[in-house]
Scaffold this active site. Structure first.
Site: not given
Length: 727
Positions: A130, A390
């Site tokens: 980092e 249905s």
């Protein structure tokens, strides 16, 4: 000579002497004279000089202003102890209906580790990946900043790292958001300089490693270590430290619980950087990251479908609060497990399945939105829009029953065409005359189409709206077979209203919300909904739904106690449905593919009905058996108390007079009777006394012309029901 002539003579003499002097000067002397100021400097050099002076002044002013801003920011930053105690986010504990914790969401914080307690391996891994110049810069890395500027001008993407240092990341995590704007970056830089001014490198690194976010709700290295490796951060190995350090760049992308290979690849990059920067040896950099033992993700199961649906509702029912809270839900842990198992065991290969189960008051007992939450968190129970097939006939037959049909009424299964649409039955045959109960149980399409056409397609849509369908509903003739897309939770809600004796319900998942100290913040209140349809309609519909399970298309849903429900299958087997209820529990099941492609063999009466039965056997095992009330008690307006009632009210029917002419309702002619009473035609009115009585009373025969010939009694007029208009 005049004065003017004297002036011209003197001027000419001066010009002659100047020219002679110029001819006598050497080139060197002329050059020297020009350099001494005889010739002014160039305009470009002058502007460059002025620009340098102004630029230096502005730069000095900028440094002064930056120093003031940094000093003011440093004064406003809380002390180290305050920053240490402040934790971001809100913790939410979600509990089941019995109080057991089912999931903890929001930030998770492990033990706070002082700088000397943090393993050097972890510190070195984080700095290597980092911010490799962390110990040498003053909060902002000039090398990274210059590279970013060059990158912005040239469009190159040669740099592997970002522009933010560890100190800048800490400033962003503590005080700012993640918006990628110039204003936010400028404030981030000022705050980073202030942090470096106020705290030591060790304190900054300690704050960072205990507060940085590693994904999955884990803040800090100790929380991440416990989440991913099941042990505290003080025991991190080189490989584990590399995995955790690699998460900061993209926690969701490199999470080992979501993508193990991505996490391993990222850890390999961290190990290479550590070796290049001298933190580890070449042998240590060759550690086998794949051998790292990861904690099993026990919480990533179907319960997250439920929490994903229910927790956003907190923004509506609660005032804004950031304190830890506990959400007490309606979810039954046992039923949720049974639902998950039922869906996983019965869903066809390559398809998805979803299930929603409601108690009689609308409380959600179980909710499964897919076969695998980790693979896809799309909630098919509450968000997917699919054709119900249905199962939509629920609303068609509700409208027909409300219009006066009963389960025993006879209908005709015959080919029919409505506005150019010709529905066909699934078996391709027609059985002719049958009753309503059989037509529904075997899901005869032609009968449903005729009923929908008779009551009106708009009436069917209105009935669906009445029962809680909020999705868009088309009113084309094909809508009676379920062509409009709906959500599973909507259909389940509609069937649950039938189970609740026709009273509308509202699905809900939050029973109450409290603070961590037990203070009540919200309590669910039972709604007082009105009846959606009359009792005789509910009884008739329950009769039809029970017949569909006992003898019709839903026989696979039988569980050894009364069950009422309906299957649904769309064209080409793209969707399969079963929705039904028993003993106060209503459950809906849907199966199909996300891309709406056909699933071979998928029918509502097979896999969905089987999943329904598997779940319901567990769901109702501790509930008493309840028989359905299917006694249809018709209202008075439908009853026929005597033979004359068949004619009804005269103004309600069409009549045929003696000459065979059609008389419209309310238009029959009436004339005054001889006695002043409105009645039948005068010529049809009976005499007040018989002729024999009159002859005996008068003592003689009546004149022949006074006698009225006796006519045979006319039959009663035939009543013809008015034709029903189409929608």
């Amino acid at each position: 000579m005049s004065r003017r002539g004297d002036r011209l003579q003197k001027k000419g003499a001066r010009g002659t002497r100047r020219a002679a002097a110029q001819r006598s000067e050497t080139p060197a002397a002329r050059s020297k004279a020009g350099s001494a100021g005889g010739k002014p400097p160039s305009r470009l050099r002058l502007w460059l000089k002025r620009g340098a002076l102004w630029g230096g002044g502005l730069a000095l002013l900028g440094v002064v202003m930056l120093g003031i801003a940094v000093a003011m920011a440093a004064r406003s930053i809380p002390g180290y102890s305050a920053l240490k105690a402040n934790q971001p986010g809100q913790t939410i504990i979600v509990r089941a209906r019995d109080g057991r914790e089912i999931v903890e969401l929001g930030p998770s914080f492990g033990e706070w580790l002082d700088h000397d307690e943090i393993p050097s391996t972890m510190t070195n891994a984080m700095i290597a990946v980092e911010d490799k110049r962390f110990h040498s810069h003053f909060g902002i890395d000039p090398v990274r900043l210059t590279g970013a500027l060059v990158e912005g001008v040239t469009g190159s993407r040669a740099r592997l790292g970002g522009t933010s240092t560890i100190t800048q990341q800490l400033a962003r995590n503590l005080f700012l958001n993640s918006n990628r704007t110039f204003d936010r970056k400028a404030r981030e830089a000022v705050l980073a300089l202030a942090l470096e001014w106020k705290f030591s490198k060790e304190e900054i690194l300690e704050l960072y490693l205990n507060k940085v976010y590693f994904g999955g709700g884990a803040y800090g290295i100790d929380s991440a270590s416990r989440k991913f490796f099941s042990h505290p951060a003080t025991e991190l190995s080189v490989g584990e430290a590399a995995i955790i350090a690699g998460l900061v760049k993209a926690p969701s992308r490199y999470s080992p619980t979501a993508d193990v290979q991505a996490a391993v690849d990222r850890a390999q990059v961290v190990l290479r950087l550590m070796r290049e920067q001298g933190y580890i040896s070449s042998d240590q950099a060759m550690v086998d990251v794949t051998a790292v033992q990861l904690k099993q993700a026990a919480g990533q199961n179907s319960v997250r479908y439920f929490t994903d649906w229910v927790l956003p509702q907190l923004d509506i029912i609660l005032p804004e609060t950031f304190e830890p809270i506990e959400v007490w839900t309606t979810l039954d842990i046992g039923m949720q497990r049974a639902a998950t198992t039922a869906i996983e065991a019965n869903t066809p290969r390559g398809a998805q399945g979803a299930l929603v189960s409601l108690d009689r008051d609308g409380a959600i007992l179980a909710l499964v939105g897919g076969t695998d939450y980790v693979a896809t968190n799309f909630n098919r129970a509450t968000a997917a829009m699919r054709q119900p097939g249905s199962s939509w006939k629920l609303f068609v037959y509700l409208a027909a029953l409300e219009a006066g049909y009963t389960p025993e009424d006879m209908v005709v299964d015959t080919p029919v065409t409505i506005d150019g649409w010709s529905p066909r039955n699934s078996n391709g045959r027609n059985v002719g005359e049958t009753d309503v109960r059989t037509a529904f149980a075997f899901s005869i399409n032609t009968v449903a189409a005729q009923l929908g056409n008779e009551v009106g397609f708009g009436t069917v849509a209105s009935m669906a709206r009445r029962f809680g369908i909020t999705s868009e509903i088309a009113t084309f003739p094909s809508m009676v077979l379920g062509s409009s897309e709906v959500r599973l939770i909507e259909m389940t809600r509609a069937f649950a209203a039938i189970s609740a004796k026709g009273v509308g319900i509202e699905p809900y998942g939050i029973a109450k919300v409290t603070t961590a100290d037990g203070e009540l913040l919200y309590q669910h209140e039972e709604r007082r909904d009105r009846a959606l349809v009359p009792d005789y309609v509910v009884a008739g519909m329950t009769d039809l739904l029970q017949a569909a399970v006992q003898t019709g298309t839903g026989r696979a849903a039988q569980i050894g106690r009364p069950v009422a429900g309906k299957t649904g299958t769309t064209s080409s087997n793209k969707d399969g449905w079963f929705v039904g209820f028993s003993s106060g529990v209503t459950t809906g099941v849907w199966m199909g593919r996300d891309d709406a492609r056909a699933v071979p063999g998928l029918q509502g009466g097979r896999a969905p009905a089987q999943a329904f039965a598997a779940f319901m056997r567990y769901a109702v095992k501790d509930r008493p058996i309840e028989e359905f009330d299917i006694t249809v008690e018709l209202p008075e307006w439908q009853l026929e108390p005597d033979q004359e009632a068949m004619f009804g009210e005269p103004d309600d029917y069409y009549f045929i007079d003696e000459q065979g002419n059609l008389v419209e309702p309310g238009r029959r002619e009436q004339i005054p009777s001889p006695f002043g009473i409105e009645g039948e035609r005068a010529r049809d009115a009976p005499a007040a006394a018989s002729e024999d009585f009159l002859e005996q009373a008068t003592g003689g025969a009546l004149p022949q012309d006074r006698r009225e010939p006796r006519r045979p009694q006319a039959p009663p007029p035939a009543a013809v029901l008015p034709p029903q208009p189409n929608d």
